[in-house]
Design an enzyme around this catalytic site. Structure first.
Site, mmCIF file in Angstrom:
data_model
loop_
_atom_site.group_PDB
_atom_site.id
_atom_site.type_symbol
_atom_site.label_atom_id
_atom_site.label_comp_id
_atom_site.label_asym_id
_atom_site.label_seq_id
_atom_site.Cartn_x
_atom_site.Cartn_y
_atom_site.Cartn_z
ATOM 1 N NE ARG A 41 38.375 54.181 45.124
ATOM 2 C CZ ARG A 41 37.571 55.180 45.527
ATOM 3 N NH1 ARG A 41 36.369 55.304 45.039
ATOM 4 N NH2 ARG A 41 38.006 56.046 46.427
ATOM 5 C CB SER A 110 46.710 55.956 43.237
ATOM 6 O OG SER A 110 45.601 55.143 42.992
ATOM 7 C CE LYS A 143 40.801 57.346 45.160
ATOM 8 N NZ LYS A 143 42.216 57.486 44.885
#
Lengths: 215, 215
Positions: A41, A110, A143
């Site tokens: 990521r 997600s 995040k």
């Protein structure tokens, strides 16, 4: 039917947190410590760098039998022959991604809460999805666009809605890992608990013990 | 061998500049004015929004025989059945993109100067590329990561190195369009000259006249 995968201890990489030790060295240590799945990521990286990173990780992980998942970019995953893709709610739809990935690659999605799972807020059809990443369990600085923390109770709420494999994510350390597993998750995903650890191998081993003990 | 395309007047969309009129209305007007190729470019948009925009543009353009190119994202282009992809120097390599796109889709690459064309600075092999976007011809505020302006002389310098179709880009208005064509470009690409124009159809028609007159 996707290839087999094990959500027990799922490492999500972070380019800033691994910068000092290096991406490959961090992942290599983490895998020695028991990580069962790795997601690349790096939302700020361009396609070329992502393909290069994914190929390097694939070369490291394939001989060990550890699947490599690429965040968001289906094209990067296919170009690097990664094992799958993990999608956020704003990414390409799971159905579109599946059409590009073929039936064997692993597809994750997600979900931030039971409403997102049900697709009532987004209209996303999860039929093509192999596993769900549920969280953030706890608030985290990793995040920026993550939603509100849902706690282990939020994981349990999604668990009650689906038989699909789920992995809890967001601010998980050893103590919380046990709670998340007891709430019904199949595994835990971590970023900083391994990427920012002084010893990623040791950190992974401790998390794996916490997951195993809670089962 | 890619499907046929015409670089004469190449519109690159900008989400901020088309915001008021709307993406589809802007493109529809521009095509009425003579645009021959359209590139969807929105570097800040997530995959899901990009696929939706690309599908809407494809539905508008396909009946008119105008190819749709997607900037950067090969996965989005394939998911939306767009006609091709345009790559920057930091995007996936042309060879990797071609492998995902198949032989028929159009593949473009940005080159900022003769050195980038030769791949001496980047190692990029342009064998898989169908056309080159050369610029910025003139400095512009549209693209933050663009290199130094190369002028019509820079276009001529790249023209001297390749028989591949090339399109000049960057700050091109009617007067500069003529210069770029006389420097050997096959066409001109514009962003703000059409997207920010009070009347995109009229702006496209004027640019088309300038290109035609210079040939």
């Amino acid at each position: 039917m996707s290839r087999p995968f094990d959500l027990t201890l799922y490492l999500v990489t972070d380019p800033r947190l691994v910068a000092e030790r290096g991406l490959l060295a961090t992942v290599e240590a983490a895998v020695k410590g028991g990580v069962t799945l790795v997601q690349l990521r790096d939302p700020d990286a361009h396609g070329r760098a992502l393909v290069e990173q994914a190929r390097a990780l694939k070369a490291l992980l394939a001989p060990l039998g550890i699947p490599l998942i690429v965040n968001d970019r289906v094209d990067v995953a296919v170009a690097a022959d990664a094992d799958g893709v993990h999608l956020g709610q704003d990414d390409m739809s799971p159905a579109d991604a599946r059409a590009l990935l073929g039936p064997e690659r692993i597809l994750g999605l997600s979900v931030g809460n039971p409403a997102e799972f049900a697709g009532s807020s987004s209209g996303i059809d999860i039929g093509a999805v192999d596993y769900l990443g549920v969280g953030p369990v706890k608030a985290t600085g990793t995040k920026k666009d993550a939603g509100a923390a849902i706690g282990a109770a939020g994981v349990a709420a999604v668990r009650a809605l689906t038989r699909r494999p789920i992995v809890g994510i967001g601010g998980i350390d050893g103590a919380l890992a046990g709670e998340v597993i007891r709430a019904g998750a199949d595994g835990v995903a971590v970023v900083s608990a391994i990427c920012a650890a002084p010893d990623p191998e040791h950190a992974a081993r401790a998390l794996l013990s916490a997951v195993t003990a809670a089962r």
